[in-house]
Design a protein around this motif. Structure first.
Motif, short mmCIF file in Angstrom:
data_model
loop_
_atom_site.label_atom_id
_atom_site.label_comp_id
_atom_site.label_asym_id
_atom_site.label_seq_id
_atom_site.Cartn_x
_atom_site.Cartn_y
_atom_site.Cartn_z
N ASN A 140 0.82 -1.21 0.00
CA ASN A 140 0.00 0.00 0.00
C ASN A 140 0.86 1.26 0.00
OD1 ASN A 140 -2.35 -1.42 -0.09
ND2 ASN A 140 -2.91 -1.11 2.06
N ILE A 141 1.96 1.24 0.75
CA ILE A 141 2.86 2.38 0.73
C ILE A 141 3.43 2.56 -0.67
CG2 ILE A 141 5.04 3.31 1.61
CD1 ILE A 141 4.40 2.00 4.29
N LEU A 142 3.76 1.47 -1.31
CA LEU A 142 4.27 1.51 -2.68
C LEU A 142 3.31 2.22 -3.63
CD1 LEU A 142 5.55 -2.13 -3.29
CD2 LEU A 142 6.84 -0.09 -3.83
N LEU A 143 2.03 1.98 -3.44
CA LEU A 143 1.03 2.44 -4.40
C LEU A 143 0.36 3.74 -4.00
CD1 LEU A 143 -0.63 -1.01 -5.18
CD2 LEU A 143 1.18 0.17 -6.45
N GLY A 144 0.81 4.35 -2.92
CA GLY A 144 0.19 5.60 -2.50
C GLY A 144 -1.15 5.41 -1.84
N GLN A 145 -1.34 4.25 -1.21
CA GLN A 145 -2.60 3.93 -0.55
C GLN A 145 -2.43 3.96 0.97
OE1 GLN A 145 -4.60 4.20 -3.61
NE2 GLN A 145 -5.83 3.02 -2.16
N ALA A 146 -3.55 4.12 1.67
CA ALA A 146 -3.54 4.09 3.13
C ALA A 146 -3.07 2.73 3.62
CB ALA A 146 -4.93 4.39 3.67
N GLN A 215 -3.81 4.33 -14.91
CA GLN A 215 -3.51 4.11 -13.49
C GLN A 215 -2.69 5.29 -12.98
OE1 GLN A 215 -4.75 1.28 -11.93
NE2 GLN A 215 -5.66 0.86 -13.93
N VAL A 216 -3.05 5.79 -11.81
CA VAL A 216 -2.30 6.87 -11.18
C VAL A 216 -1.35 6.26 -10.15
CG1 VAL A 216 -2.44 8.97 -9.78
CG2 VAL A 216 -4.17 8.51 -11.53
N LEU A 217 -0.04 6.53 -10.36
CA LEU A 217 1.00 5.91 -9.54
C LEU A 217 2.01 6.96 -9.08
CD1 LEU A 217 1.62 2.89 -11.91
CD2 LEU A 217 0.43 2.80 -9.73
N PRO A 218 2.63 6.75 -7.92
CA PRO A 218 3.65 7.70 -7.45
C PRO A 218 4.81 7.81 -8.43
CG PRO A 218 2.93 6.29 -5.66
CD PRO A 218 2.34 5.71 -6.90
N LYS A 219 5.37 9.02 -8.49
CA LYS A 219 6.52 9.28 -9.36
C LYS A 219 7.75 9.69 -8.54
CE LYS A 219 7.89 12.03 -13.40
NZ LYS A 219 7.45 13.07 -14.37
#
Length: 263
Positions: A140-146, A215-219
């Motif tokens: 979840n941290i990887l994907l920007g999720q809670a 898909q929206v993903l961290p950069k």
């Protein structure tokens, strides 16, 4: 285990932390934060949108530049990352000098420079960040999720500098938790954890996002872990990444290596 004791195993701790923060995709375009947070949205509505926007892919492969600083120590390198969602996270240093594989059951690592290996659970990483981690939380941290299921308890909501600020209505006295959610794509702008009694802080800031195959993903991500006066900061830049390819996850601890035992 104290922060200083953990840092005695500096290389493996660094690698563990890196594993929580790597994600990106090729042919990506930057996501502009053009939305405006509204005080008319309820916590339930924001949570629903956040969970709806969880990234959906089978596999991922990437190269990522990672820079770390701790006190006067600074180092950086480019790593190869492979992920099979919900199953395995694999990381390899340049020339294969170190390699790590995380699964739902185990965390394994070996270092050819020191002829050492680690084969255990999530305790070391959990001690470092101050939260009981498992594979789901790392992903979840990887994907920007809670990192916790936001539907498990009621949350209060407010607008903080154009982010939706969520926090449990009944905050744990030992661990305070805050999420800042972006109003454009409803991914995390920031995760913040505070342990006042242990004088610990963990903050994960998502500096920018990108869109890949809808898909929206961290950069770009930055993590700061603090205990008392000790601070570790990691920044990441993600490039050359692809989704849903056929991947292998080779991992075998070389014979004759010394086991790293964490007490």
């Amino acid at each position: 285990m104290t922060f200083n004791q953990i840092m005695k195993h500096y290389n493996i701790v660094v690698t563990f932390v890196l594993m929580t923060l790597l994600i990106n995709c090729k042919s990506a375009k930057s996501v502009m934060a053009s939305g405006e947070a509204s005080d008319k949205l309820s916590a339930k509505q924001v949570i629903k949108q956040h969970e709806k926007n969880d990234a959906d892919f089978k596999t991922m492969q990437a190269k990522v530049r990672i820079d770390l600083s701790q006190g006067e120590k600074e180092q950086g390198a480019t790593f190869n990352l492979r992920i099979e969602k919900d199953k395995v996270i694999w990381l390899s240093a340049p020339l294969g000098l170190a390699r790590m594989m995380i699964t739902p059951d185990k965390v394994r690592f070996y270092n050819k420079q020191d002829n050492e290996y680690f084969d255990g659970d999530y305790k070391l990483l959990s001690d470092f960040v101050g939260v009981d981690l498992d594979y789901s939380k790392v992903q979840n941290i990887l994907l920007g999720q809670a990192i916790y299921n936001l539907k498990d308890e009621p949350h209060s909501i407010s607008v903080n500098e154009n982010s939706y600020a969520l926090q449990p209505k009944d905050q744990n006295a030992l661990l305070e938790l805050f999420y800042l959610i972006n109003p454009s794509h409803f991914k995390m702008d920031s995760l913040q954890l505070f342990q006042q009694l242990k004088r610990r802080i963990l903050q994960v800031d998502y500096k920018s996002y990108q869109e890949v195959d809808q898909q929206v993903l961290p950069k770009h991500i930055r993590i700061i872990a603090v205990e008392d006066a000790d601070e570790v900061a990691i920044t990441m830049e993600f490039k050359s990444t692809s989704l849903n390819g056929d991947l292998r996850f080779p991992f075998k601890i070389p014979s004759g290596y010394k086991e790293i035992v964490i007490k």
